[in-house]
Design a protein around this motif. Structure first.
Motif, PDB file in Angstrom:
ATOM      1  N   GLN A  68      -7.483  -3.604  -2.168  1.00 11.96           N
ATOM      2  CA  GLN A  68      -8.357  -2.757  -2.096  1.00 11.96           C
ATOM      3  C   GLN A  68      -8.755  -2.266  -0.733  1.00 11.96           C
ATOM      4  O   GLN A  68      -9.136  -1.199  -0.453  1.00 11.96           O
ATOM      5  N   THR A 112       0.728  -1.168   0.094  1.00 15.83           N
ATOM      6  CA  THR A 112       0.053  -0.006   0.007  1.00 15.83           C
ATOM      7  C   THR A 112       1.054   1.097  -0.063  1.00 15.83           C
ATOM      8  O   THR A 112       1.703   1.320   0.788  1.00 15.83           O
ATOM      9  N   ASP A 113       0.680   2.122  -1.165  1.00 14.41           N
ATOM     10  CA  ASP A 113       1.431   3.381  -1.006  1.00 14.41           C
ATOM     11  C   ASP A 113       0.676   4.523  -0.277  1.00 14.41           C
ATOM     12  O   ASP A 113      -0.319   4.783  -0.508  1.00 14.41           O
ATOM     13  N   THR A 156      -5.997  -0.777   0.952  1.00 19.05           N
ATOM     14  CA  THR A 156      -5.747   0.734   0.363  1.00 19.05           C
ATOM     15  C   THR A 156      -6.906   1.463   1.019  1.00 19.05           C
ATOM     16  O   THR A 156      -6.624   2.733   1.350  1.00 19.05           O
ATOM     17  N   VAL A 199      -2.911   5.340  -1.890  1.00 18.35           N
ATOM     18  CA  VAL A 199      -2.984   5.831  -3.365  1.00 18.35           C
ATOM     19  C   VAL A 199      -3.667   4.996  -4.119  1.00 18.35           C
ATOM     20  O   VAL A 199      -3.208   3.883  -4.359  1.00 18.35           O
ATOM     21  N   ILE A 200      -5.113   5.243  -4.475  1.00 22.44           N
ATOM     22  CA  ILE A 200      -5.713   4.387  -5.261  1.00 22.44           C
ATOM     23  C   ILE A 200      -5.035   3.793  -6.654  1.00 22.44           C
ATOM     24  O   ILE A 200      -5.252   2.825  -7.135  1.00 22.44           O
ATOM     25  N   SER A 201      -4.416   4.956  -7.270  1.00 25.35           N
ATOM     26  CA  SER A 201      -3.715   4.829  -8.660  1.00 25.35           C
ATOM     27  C   SER A 201      -2.449   3.856  -8.446  1.00 25.35           C
ATOM     28  O   SER A 201      -1.766   3.641  -9.663  1.00 25.35           O
ATOM     29  N   TYR A 202      -2.032   3.671  -7.332  1.00 26.31           N
ATOM     30  CA  TYR A 202      -0.872   2.793  -7.287  1.00 26.31           C
ATOM     31  C   TYR A 202      -0.814   1.292  -7.897  1.00 26.31           C
ATOM     32  O   TYR A 202      -1.477   0.656  -7.554  1.00 26.31           O
ATOM     33  N   GLY A 203       0.087   1.315  -8.898  1.00 25.30           N
ATOM     34  CA  GLY A 203      -0.068  -0.026  -9.336  1.00 25.30           C
ATOM     35  C   GLY A 203       0.764  -1.062  -8.685  1.00 25.30           C
ATOM     36  O   GLY A 203       0.480  -2.401  -9.231  1.00 25.30           O
TER      37      GLY A 203
END
Length: 142
Positions: free
Chosen positions: A73, A13-14, A76, A82-86
């Motif tokens: 999810q 998780t970022d 997160t 950050v939701i967009s972290y891949g």
């Protein structure tokens, strides 16, 4: 490497907030395996290592992949990630630019157990002002 195109060996998780070192504890989550934290901003990557890697290819079963996505999810959401972290590139905890916070050597998690724990209770992450004075359960590395 914590994950590749074929396997996921952990969930990263970022967290860009200023409390990556204590957010899991404040949220009532189990101790992360490690946190690679920026010592100046206290943001970082919070990592939960899996005790059994999940196969992400067509050779693997869909149920563990679907559960992995749901747990990722949930983390997160709870940790304010950050939701967009891949998840392909993570901060190296042994890099001198990051302060590693190591969890216990037993901090390996199974997907089923993780999904049945605090992740079942979706809630917003607590603020840093709610932190207890005893701090985090993580050990600060050198």
């Amino acid at each position: 490497m914590i994950s590749s195109r074929s396997f996921a060996a952990g969930i990263v998780t970022d967290h860009d907030g200023a409390d990556a070192d204590i957010i899991a504890d404040l949220a009532g989550l189990p101790q992360p395996s490690w946190v690679a934290m920026n010592p100046h901003t206290r943001s970082g990557h919070i990592v939960y290592a899996l005790n059994s890697p999940v196969c992400l290819t067509d050779a693997g079963h869909r149920a563990p992949v679907n559960l992995l996505v749901r747990v990722k999810q949930g983390l997160t959401d709870i940790l304010g990630g950050v939701i967009s972290y891949g998840g392909r590139i993570i901060k190296n905890p042994t890099n001198t630019a990051h302060m590693p916070l190591w969890g216990n050597t037993e901090a390996l998690y199974g997907l089923k157990k993780t999904s049945q724990g605090p992740l079942g209770r979706r809630r917003s992450p607590p603020s840093a002002s709610q932190a207890s004075t005893d701090g985090s359960r993580l050990h600060r590395g050198t």
